[in-house]
Design an enzyme around this catalytic site. Structure first.
Site, PDB file in Angstrom:
ATOM      1  N   GLU A  54      -3.358  38.961   7.833  1.00 49.29           N
ATOM      2  CA  GLU A  54      -4.339  40.018   8.112  1.00 49.29           C
ATOM      3  C   GLU A  54      -5.750  39.444   8.175  1.00 49.29           C
ATOM      4  O   GLU A  54      -5.976  38.262   7.891  1.00 49.29           O
ATOM      5  CB  GLU A  54      -4.218  41.114   7.040  1.00 49.29           C
ATOM      6  CG  GLU A  54      -2.850  41.768   7.109  1.00 49.29           C
ATOM      7  CD  GLU A  54      -2.676  42.956   6.186  1.00 49.29           C
ATOM      8  OE1 GLU A  54      -3.493  43.131   5.259  1.00 49.29           O
ATOM      9  OE2 GLU A  54      -1.712  43.709   6.418  1.00 49.29           O
ATOM     10  N   CYS A  63       1.092  39.790  13.314  1.00 46.99           N
ATOM     11  CA  CYS A  63       2.356  40.193  12.706  1.00 46.99           C
ATOM     12  C   CYS A  63       3.228  38.958  12.474  1.00 46.99           C
ATOM     13  O   CYS A  63       3.097  37.937  13.167  1.00 46.99           O
ATOM     14  CB  CYS A  63       3.120  41.148  13.623  1.00 46.99           C
ATOM     15  SG  CYS A  63       2.367  42.762  13.816  1.00 46.99           S
ATOM     16  N   GLU A  65       6.248  38.454  13.243  1.00 45.81           N
ATOM     17  CA  GLU A  65       7.090  38.102  14.395  1.00 45.81           C
ATOM     18  C   GLU A  65       6.350  37.188  15.361  1.00 45.81           C
ATOM     19  O   GLU A  65       6.914  36.236  15.900  1.00 45.81           O
ATOM     20  CB  GLU A  65       7.526  39.375  15.147  1.00 45.81           C
ATOM     21  CG  GLU A  65       8.431  40.293  14.351  1.00 45.81           C
ATOM     22  CD  GLU A  65       7.682  41.360  13.579  1.00 45.81           C
ATOM     23  OE1 GLU A  65       6.585  41.064  13.044  1.00 45.81           O
ATOM     24  OE2 GLU A  65       8.186  42.487  13.500  1.00 45.81           O
TER      25      GLU A  65
HETATM   26  N1  THU Z   1       3.469  43.999  10.499  1.00 50.42           N
HETATM   27  C1  THU Z   1       4.242  42.911  10.798  1.00 50.42           C
HETATM   28  O1  THU Z   1       3.945  41.778  10.401  1.00 50.42           O
HETATM   29  N2  THU Z   1       5.350  43.115  11.541  1.00 50.42           N
HETATM   30  C2  THU Z   1       5.795  44.340  11.955  1.00 50.42           C
HETATM   31  O2  THU Z   1       6.817  44.430  12.618  1.00 50.42           O
HETATM   32  C3  THU Z   1       5.042  45.541  11.622  1.00 50.42           C
HETATM   33  C4  THU Z   1       3.727  45.330  10.979  1.00 50.42           C
HETATM   34  C5  THU Z   1       2.302  43.799   9.631  1.00 50.42           C
HETATM   35  C6  THU Z   1       0.968  43.977  10.273  1.00 50.42           C
HETATM   36  C7  THU Z   1       0.102  44.356   9.065  1.00 50.42           C
HETATM   37  O3  THU Z   1      -0.320  43.171   8.426  1.00 50.42           O
HETATM   38  C8  THU Z   1       1.046  45.081   8.146  1.00 50.42           C
HETATM   39  O4  THU Z   1       2.357  44.736   8.569  1.00 50.42           O
HETATM   40  C9  THU Z   1       0.893  46.584   8.150  1.00 50.42           C
HETATM   41  O5  THU Z   1       0.996  47.104   9.432  1.00 50.42           O
END
Ligand code: THU
Length: 146
Positions: A54, A63, A65
């Protein structure tokens, strides 16, 4: 939803879940506290992992992925078989990640799990999760999707 046991058939899926759970421990998620881990299995058998990263400027956040996928690409390994994503409440890849992954692996198989345990939801197939994805073809033939 399936529960993986430790039979030989499921060994690589189980390894992916464990790798994703380990990756989630490295998440940098001070804003959401929502830690996510991902493990991507390439067709060559290698596993690449990622966690969410983040940022104080929220939209800059990566994210898990996309971090795992970027690792694979940076290793010049662009043919992918399957992906496991684990999180506190079990989420599927977001829209941005679906598009990012689709560029390289429209037939990717996706499984969703938790930070602990081996229960998984899936399989989901990326081309079904993202119908009408933007592709190289869309750019070369802008009217072909209309
Ligand atoms: N997030 C992911 O890393 N992967 C996902 O598939 C959904 C969301 C993360 C982004 C952010 O840091 C946190 O989860 C909340 O949305």
């Amino acid at each position: 939803m399936i529960n993986i046991d430790s039979t030989a058939d499921n060994q690589s899926l189980q390894n992916l879940v464990l790798a994703a759970q380990q990756a989630a421990l490295r998440a940098y998620a001070p804003y959401s506290q929502f830690t996510v881990g991902c493990a991507l299995l390439s067709k060559s058998g290698r596993v690449y992992t990622g966690c969410n990263i983040e940022n104080a400027s929220y939209s800059v956040t990566l994210c898990a992925e996309r971090v795992a996928a970027a690792q694979a690409i940076a290793h010049q390994d662009r043919e992918w078989d399957s992906l496991v994503v684990v999180s506190p409440q079990r989420v599927s890849a977001c829209g941005v990640c679906r598009q990012f992954l689709h560029e390289f692996a429209p037939d990717l198989t996706i499984w969703n799990g938790f930070l602990e345990g081996l229960s998984l939801e899936g399989p989901f197939f990326l081309h079904q999760l993202l119908p009408g994805a933007m592709t190289l073809r869309s750019i070369h033939h802008p009217l072909s999707n209309s």
